[in-house]
Design a protein around this motif. Structure first.
Motif, mmCIF file in Angstrom:
data_model
loop_
_atom_site.group_PDB
_atom_site.id
_atom_site.type_symbol
_atom_site.label_atom_id
_atom_site.label_comp_id
_atom_site.label_asym_id
_atom_site.label_seq_id
_atom_site.Cartn_x
_atom_site.Cartn_y
_atom_site.Cartn_z
ATOM 1 N N PHE A 28 48.722 -65.197 -51.885
ATOM 2 C CA PHE A 28 49.414 -64.963 -50.622
ATOM 3 C C PHE A 28 48.490 -65.250 -49.449
ATOM 4 C CE2 PHE A 28 51.509 -62.688 -47.217
ATOM 5 C CZ PHE A 28 52.838 -62.986 -47.442
ATOM 6 N N LYS A 29 47.275 -64.749 -49.554
ATOM 7 C CA LYS A 29 46.306 -64.931 -48.466
ATOM 8 C C LYS A 29 45.883 -66.398 -48.326
ATOM 9 C CE LYS A 29 42.363 -62.661 -46.498
ATOM 10 N NZ LYS A 29 41.697 -61.388 -46.445
ATOM 11 N N GLU A 30 45.738 -67.090 -49.449
ATOM 12 C CA GLU A 30 45.258 -68.470 -49.416
ATOM 13 C C GLU A 30 46.337 -69.471 -48.992
ATOM 14 O OE1 GLU A 30 43.284 -71.816 -52.417
ATOM 15 O OE2 GLU A 30 43.428 -69.734 -53.056
ATOM 16 N N PHE A 31 47.587 -69.246 -49.400
ATOM 17 C CA PHE A 31 48.633 -70.233 -49.149
ATOM 18 C C PHE A 31 49.718 -69.760 -48.175
ATOM 19 C CE2 PHE A 31 46.947 -71.302 -53.356
ATOM 20 C CZ PHE A 31 46.579 -72.610 -53.133
ATOM 21 N N TRP A 32 50.229 -68.568 -48.391
ATOM 22 C CA TRP A 32 51.356 -68.103 -47.599
ATOM 23 C C TRP A 32 50.971 -67.823 -46.147
ATOM 24 C CZ3 TRP A 32 56.340 -66.165 -49.571
ATOM 25 C CH2 TRP A 32 56.539 -66.443 -50.925
ATOM 26 N N VAL A 33 49.898 -67.067 -45.948
ATOM 27 C CA VAL A 33 49.524 -66.665 -44.588
ATOM 28 C C VAL A 33 49.174 -67.866 -43.707
ATOM 29 C CG1 VAL A 33 47.890 -65.330 -43.187
ATOM 30 C CG2 VAL A 33 48.883 -64.316 -45.250
#
Length: 108
Positions: A28-33
């Motif tokens: 989530f932190k690497e791609f979504w945010v």
């Protein structure tokens, strides 16, 4: 840790309770945010730490998720697993939005 969609019945009906995996915290932190920030989305970055979502906000949340999906479909190769989770999240939120169930919604 991970990001999930969690719904719980306000009436105690456990059939409305759901737990839908969205992404591992690192994913989530690497791609979504970063993608959400690049698109100027307001809701999606809040999912990292978790936030309750009111039914009245679902159309806005779904629109943001669909914008994120459009970005990834057009520009990010080899993200089938992420798109699969995103599609399931959009599908679940659409079901909640069109149902009469009185549920509390939390994403985080």
């Amino acid at each position: 840790m991970s990001v999930v969609l969690m719904t719980t019945s306000r009436q105690g009906d456990t059939r409305s309770n759901r737990l839908v995996p969205v992404a591992a915290q690192a994913t989530f932190k690497e791609f979504w945010v970063p993608a959400a920030e690049a698109l100027g989305l307001q809701w999606v970055p809040l999912f990292e730490t978790g936030i309750p979502v009111e039914r009245s906000d679902l159309p806005d949340v779904i629109r943001e998720l669909e914008a994120l999906r459009a970005l990834w479909v057009s520009s990010v190769p080899n993200r089938e697993a992420i798109l699969e989770r995103l599609d399931r999240l959009i599908d679940e939120l659409n079901k909640i939005n069109s149902a009469d169930d009185d549920v509390e919604i939390f994403v985080g």
